[in-house]
Design a protein around this motif. Structure first.
Motif, PDB file in Angstrom:
ATOM      1  N   GLN A   1       0.688  -1.307  -0.021  1.00 47.16           N
ATOM      2  CA  GLN A   1      -0.066   0.011   0.045  1.00 47.16           C
ATOM      3  C   GLN A   1       0.794   1.285   0.024  1.00 47.16           C
ATOM      4  OE1 GLN A   1      -3.491   0.231   2.770  1.00 47.16           O
ATOM      5  NE2 GLN A   1      -2.738  -1.471   3.474  1.00 47.16           N
ATOM      6  N   VAL A   2       0.503   2.229  -0.709  1.00 45.91           N
ATOM      7  CA  VAL A   2       1.065   3.664  -0.489  1.00 45.91           C
ATOM      8  C   VAL A   2      -0.035   4.652   0.088  1.00 45.91           C
ATOM      9  CG1 VAL A   2       2.005   5.429  -1.921  1.00 45.91           C
ATOM     10  CG2 VAL A   2       2.753   3.143  -2.257  1.00 45.91           C
ATOM     11  N   LEU A   3       0.106   5.374   0.926  1.00 47.94           N
ATOM     12  CA  LEU A   3      -0.834   6.367   1.441  1.00 47.94           C
ATOM     13  C   LEU A   3      -0.021   7.590   1.969  1.00 47.94           C
ATOM     14  CD1 LEU A   3      -2.184   3.699   4.452  1.00 47.94           C
ATOM     15  CD2 LEU A   3      -3.253   4.489   2.113  1.00 47.94           C
ATOM     16  N   PRO A   4      -0.708   8.597   2.147  1.00 49.55           N
ATOM     17  CA  PRO A   4      -0.233   9.839   2.714  1.00 49.55           C
ATOM     18  C   PRO A   4       0.605   9.478   4.050  1.00 49.55           C
ATOM     19  CG  PRO A   4      -2.207  10.375   1.712  1.00 49.55           C
ATOM     20  CD  PRO A   4      -2.190   8.866   1.926  1.00 49.55           C
ATOM     21  N   ALA A   5       1.671  10.241   3.985  1.00 53.25           N
ATOM     22  CA  ALA A   5       2.601  10.061   5.108  1.00 53.25           C
ATOM     23  C   ALA A   5       1.822   9.907   6.600  1.00 53.25           C
ATOM     24  CB  ALA A   5       3.613  10.968   5.222  1.00 53.25           C
ATOM     25  N   ALA A   6       0.971  10.835   6.693  1.00 46.94           N
ATOM     26  CA  ALA A   6       0.290  10.901   8.122  1.00 46.94           C
ATOM     27  C   ALA A   6      -0.673   9.588   8.490  1.00 46.94           C
ATOM     28  CB  ALA A   6      -0.671  12.295   8.167  1.00 46.94           C
ATOM     29  N   GLU A   7      -0.923   8.738   7.205  1.00 51.74           N
ATOM     30  CA  GLU A   7      -1.769   7.713   7.264  1.00 51.74           C
ATOM     31  C   GLU A   7      -1.195   6.611   7.618  1.00 51.74           C
ATOM     32  OE1 GLU A   7      -4.807   7.969   4.122  1.00 51.74           O
ATOM     33  OE2 GLU A   7      -5.042   9.968   4.187  1.00 51.74           O
ATOM     34  N   VAL A   8       0.110   6.445   7.236  1.00 52.03           N
ATOM     35  CA  VAL A   8       0.893   5.125   7.374  1.00 52.03           C
ATOM     36  C   VAL A   8       1.001   4.691   8.558  1.00 52.03           C
ATOM     37  CG1 VAL A   8       3.098   4.223   6.744  1.00 52.03           C
ATOM     38  CG2 VAL A   8       2.191   5.936   5.136  1.00 52.03           C
ATOM     39  N   LEU A   9       1.414   4.945   9.425  1.00 49.15           N
ATOM     40  CA  LEU A   9       1.497   4.442  10.836  1.00 49.15           C
ATOM     41  C   LEU A   9      -0.027   4.174  11.518  1.00 49.15           C
ATOM     42  CD1 LEU A   9       2.879   3.166  13.151  1.00 49.15           C
ATOM     43  CD2 LEU A   9       2.997   5.466  14.440  1.00 49.15           C
ATOM     44  N   PRO A  10      -1.234   4.853  11.388  1.00 48.89           N
ATOM     45  CA  PRO A  10      -2.381   4.294  11.699  1.00 48.89           C
ATOM     46  C   PRO A  10      -2.783   3.223  10.706  1.00 48.89           C
ATOM     47  CG  PRO A  10      -2.352   6.791  11.739  1.00 48.89           C
ATOM     48  CD  PRO A  10      -1.158   6.287  10.903  1.00 48.89           C
ATOM     49  N   ALA A  11      -2.680   3.230   9.611  1.00 43.51           N
ATOM     50  CA  ALA A  11      -3.086   2.066   8.619  1.00 43.51           C
ATOM     51  C   ALA A  11      -2.205   0.744   8.980  1.00 43.51           C
ATOM     52  CB  ALA A  11      -2.894   2.462   7.136  1.00 43.51           C
ATOM     53  N   ALA A  12      -0.888   0.816   9.395  1.00 47.12           N
ATOM     54  CA  ALA A  12      -0.298  -0.146   9.694  1.00 47.12           C
ATOM     55  C   ALA A  12      -0.555  -0.834  11.030  1.00 47.12           C
ATOM     56  CB  ALA A  12       1.356   0.061   9.956  1.00 47.12           C
ATOM     57  N   ARG A  13      -0.849  -0.109  12.062  1.00 44.60           N
ATOM     58  CA  ARG A  13      -1.585  -0.315  13.332  1.00 44.60           C
ATOM     59  C   ARG A  13      -2.722  -1.109  13.042  1.00 44.60           C
ATOM     60  NH1 ARG A  13       0.733   4.855  16.880  1.00 44.60           N
ATOM     61  NH2 ARG A  13       2.383   3.590  17.869  1.00 44.60           N
ATOM     62  N   ALA A  14      -3.726  -0.507  12.171  1.00 44.57           N
ATOM     63  CA  ALA A  14      -5.020  -1.201  11.985  1.00 44.57           C
ATOM     64  C   ALA A  14      -4.832  -2.559  11.421  1.00 44.57           C
ATOM     65  CB  ALA A  14      -5.905  -0.279  11.086  1.00 44.57           C
ATOM     66  N   VAL A  15      -4.035  -2.723  10.516  1.00 47.13           N
ATOM     67  CA  VAL A  15      -3.801  -4.073   9.982  1.00 47.13           C
ATOM     68  C   VAL A  15      -3.136  -4.917  10.906  1.00 47.13           C
ATOM     69  CG1 VAL A  15      -2.345  -5.439   8.329  1.00 47.13           C
ATOM     70  CG2 VAL A  15      -3.365  -3.281   7.423  1.00 47.13           C
ATOM     71  N   ALA A  16      -2.150  -4.468  11.758  1.00 46.91           N
ATOM     72  CA  ALA A  16      -1.710  -5.378  12.698  1.00 46.91           C
ATOM     73  C   ALA A  16      -2.535  -5.685  13.751  1.00 46.91           C
ATOM     74  CB  ALA A  16      -0.539  -4.685  13.291  1.00 46.91           C
ATOM     75  N   ALA A  17      -3.503  -4.902  14.333  1.00 47.65           N
ATOM     76  CA  ALA A  17      -4.489  -5.074  15.278  1.00 47.65           C
ATOM     77  C   ALA A  17      -5.748  -5.951  14.586  1.00 47.65           C
ATOM     78  CB  ALA A  17      -5.206  -3.848  15.560  1.00 47.65           C
ATOM     79  N   ARG A  18      -5.859  -6.152  13.433  1.00 47.36           N
ATOM     80  CA  ARG A  18      -6.841  -7.117  12.695  1.00 47.36           C
ATOM     81  C   ARG A  18      -6.141  -8.490  12.996  1.00 47.36           C
ATOM     82  NH1 ARG A  18      -7.890  -6.221   6.788  1.00 47.36           N
ATOM     83  NH2 ARG A  18      -6.001  -7.683   6.416  1.00 47.36           N
ATOM     84  N   MET A  19      -4.871  -8.321  12.450  1.00 45.57           N
ATOM     85  CA  MET A  19      -4.282  -9.759  12.502  1.00 45.57           C
ATOM     86  C   MET A  19      -3.887 -10.045  14.156  1.00 45.57           C
ATOM     87  SD  MET A  19      -1.550  -9.244   9.506  1.00 45.57           S
ATOM     88  CE  MET A  19      -1.208 -10.860   9.105  1.00 45.57           C
ATOM     89  N   ALA A  20      -3.745  -9.327  15.044  1.00 52.16           N
ATOM     90  CA  ALA A  20      -3.258  -9.660  16.438  1.00 52.16           C
ATOM     91  C   ALA A  20      -4.688 -10.328  16.909  1.00 52.16           C
ATOM     92  CB  ALA A  20      -3.220  -8.584  17.062  1.00 52.16           C
ATOM     93  N   ALA A  21      -5.889  -9.990  16.388  1.00 55.22           N
ATOM     94  CA  ALA A  21      -7.130 -10.871  16.611  1.00 55.22           C
ATOM     95  C   ALA A  21      -7.440 -12.039  16.109  1.00 55.22           C
ATOM     96  CB  ALA A  21      -8.420  -9.751  16.629  1.00 55.22           C
ATOM     97  N   GLY A  22      -6.530 -12.176  14.952  1.00 53.12           N
ATOM     98  CA  GLY A  22      -6.819 -13.534  14.314  1.00 53.12           C
ATOM     99  C   GLY A  22      -5.917 -14.412  14.787  1.00 53.12           C
ATOM    100  N   PRO A  23      -6.003 -15.704  13.851  1.00 54.20           N
ATOM    101  CA  PRO A  23      -5.309 -16.807  14.310  1.00 54.20           C
ATOM    102  C   PRO A  23      -3.798 -16.854  13.959  1.00 54.20           C
ATOM    103  CG  PRO A  23      -6.188 -17.123  12.006  1.00 54.20           C
ATOM    104  CD  PRO A  23      -6.494 -15.741  12.663  1.00 54.20           C
ATOM    105  N   THR A  24      -3.341 -16.467  15.108  1.00 53.01           N
ATOM    106  CA  THR A  24      -1.806 -15.753  14.969  1.00 53.01           C
ATOM    107  C   THR A  24      -0.905 -17.078  14.893  1.00 53.01           C
ATOM    108  OG1 THR A  24      -1.732 -15.419  17.562  1.00 53.01           O
ATOM    109  CG2 THR A  24      -1.759 -13.513  16.276  1.00 53.01           C
ATOM    110  N   THR A  25      -1.326 -18.255  15.628  1.00 54.24           N
ATOM    111  CA  THR A  25      -0.415 -19.384  15.251  1.00 54.24           C
ATOM    112  C   THR A  25      -0.417 -19.829  13.863  1.00 54.24           C
ATOM    113  OG1 THR A  25      -0.882 -20.245  17.551  1.00 54.24           O
ATOM    114  CG2 THR A  25      -0.148 -21.920  16.084  1.00 54.24           C
ATOM    115  N   ALA A  26      -1.501 -19.849  13.185  1.00 54.94           N
ATOM    116  CA  ALA A  26      -1.520 -20.063  11.802  1.00 54.94           C
ATOM    117  C   ALA A  26      -0.850 -19.095  10.972  1.00 54.94           C
ATOM    118  CB  ALA A  26      -2.908 -19.965  11.253  1.00 54.94           C
ATOM    119  N   TYR A  27      -0.802 -17.680  11.316  1.00 53.67           N
ATOM    120  CA  TYR A  27       0.232 -16.951  10.759  1.00 53.67           C
ATOM    121  C   TYR A  27       1.685 -17.222  10.954  1.00 53.67           C
ATOM    122  CZ  TYR A  27      -3.708 -13.800  10.686  1.00 53.67           C
ATOM    123  OH  TYR A  27      -4.962 -13.251  10.428  1.00 53.67           O
ATOM    124  N   ALA A  28       1.781 -17.843  12.046  1.00 49.38           N
ATOM    125  CA  ALA A  28       3.382 -18.186  12.452  1.00 49.38           C
ATOM    126  C   ALA A  28       3.897 -19.538  11.544  1.00 49.38           C
ATOM    127  CB  ALA A  28       3.659 -18.638  13.858  1.00 49.38           C
TER     128      ALA A  28
END
Length: 263
Positions: free
Chosen positions: A184-211
């Motif tokens: 993804q490419v986003l305006p600079a101010a949106e990059v960290l919030p977007a990364a944290r949002a994706v990470a939070a979604r994945m943190a609520a997912g099947p993290t053993t499967a991700y591993a």
């Protein structure tokens, strides 16, 4: 008080690691490399952390090796510059790729040298529209390190990677998106919030499967088909025995959203 060279913040199962030398474009001193390695190791071992975001403070993600520290050590005939690949860079990349949870690079600005290599080692990359990726090792009489000779061709292909390495040819965020270097490419101010949002979604997912996905992908990337099939078989057996897999199947049958616990 001394300003920390690395900041760690936790929220929603996500640990954000921020390289914090903005006045030097987050260039990598021995202190910062050791702090980053320790922080990645701690995040990997902490069951409460289910995803990691790596970013930089200020306008740069990471400019790579701090050449001011590097040249001072060279002038003093200190062996440290020659051992930093083995002592710091290789273990950092292994900590990222071997992390049993997703690692997302929030590339908020310039990523060069080892800094760019760290981003390539991450599982996902979100870049600012102002970001640039630069592999200028040849300009200082060096070769690739921090895994870039392995990760970069797998992201963008051998030919493009060779151009970046030999010609020190910078890649813009727009081009990085086009060739698959970033997702993804986003305006600079949106990059960290977007990364944290994706990470939070994945943190609520099947993290053993991700591993297990990370393990299978890493094992298969440099192996034969047979080795890849064996890795898939091993990791699938592990994932299939998890509570998260059973929960997902039960949720599918019951037509409800699954509630993953990461085990």
């Amino acid at each position: 008080m001394t300003t920390p060279v690395l900041i760690a913040e936790d929220a929603e199962g996500v640990r954000t690691l921020t390289l914090n030398r903005p006045e030097s474009f987050n260039s990598l001193t021995v202190e910062l490399k050791e702090a980053l390695l320790a922080a990645l190791t701690a995040a990997g071992a902490d069951a409460a952390v289910r995803a990691v975001v790596l970013t930089g403070a200020g306008k740069a993600f990471c400019a790579g090796q701090d050449l001011k520290e590097h040249v001072a050590l060279l002038r003093a005939d200190d062996p440290a510059p020659l051992s930093t690949v083995e002592r710091h860079y290789n273990p950092i990349v292994e900590a990222i790729t071997g992390m049993p949870k997703p690692v997302i690079a929030a590339v908020n600005g310039m990523a060069a040298g080892a800094g760019a290599s760290f981003a390539y080692a991450c599982d996902l990359r979100i870049a600012a529209d102002s970001a640039r990726f630069l592999m200028a090792f040849a300009n200082v009489g060096l070769t690739a390190d921090s895994g870039a000779a392995w990760t970069l061709p797998r992201l963008i292909g051998y030919g493009r990677a060779m151009e970046m390495m030999l010609l020190a040819k910078p890649v813009t965020a727009e081009e990085a998106l086009r060739i698959g270097m970033v997702g993804q490419v986003l305006p600079a101010a949106e990059v960290l919030p977007a990364a944290r949002a994706v990470a939070a979604r994945m943190a609520a997912g099947p993290t053993t499967a991700y591993a297990m996905i990370k393990e299978a992908m890493l094992a298969s990337a440099g192996g034969t088909l047979g080795e890849g099939l064996a890795a898939e078989g091993r990791t699938q057996a592990h994932a299939g025995g998890t509570a998260d897999h059973r929960e997902a199947v039960e949720a599918f049958v019951a037509k409800r959203e699954p509630r993953f616990a990461g085990r």
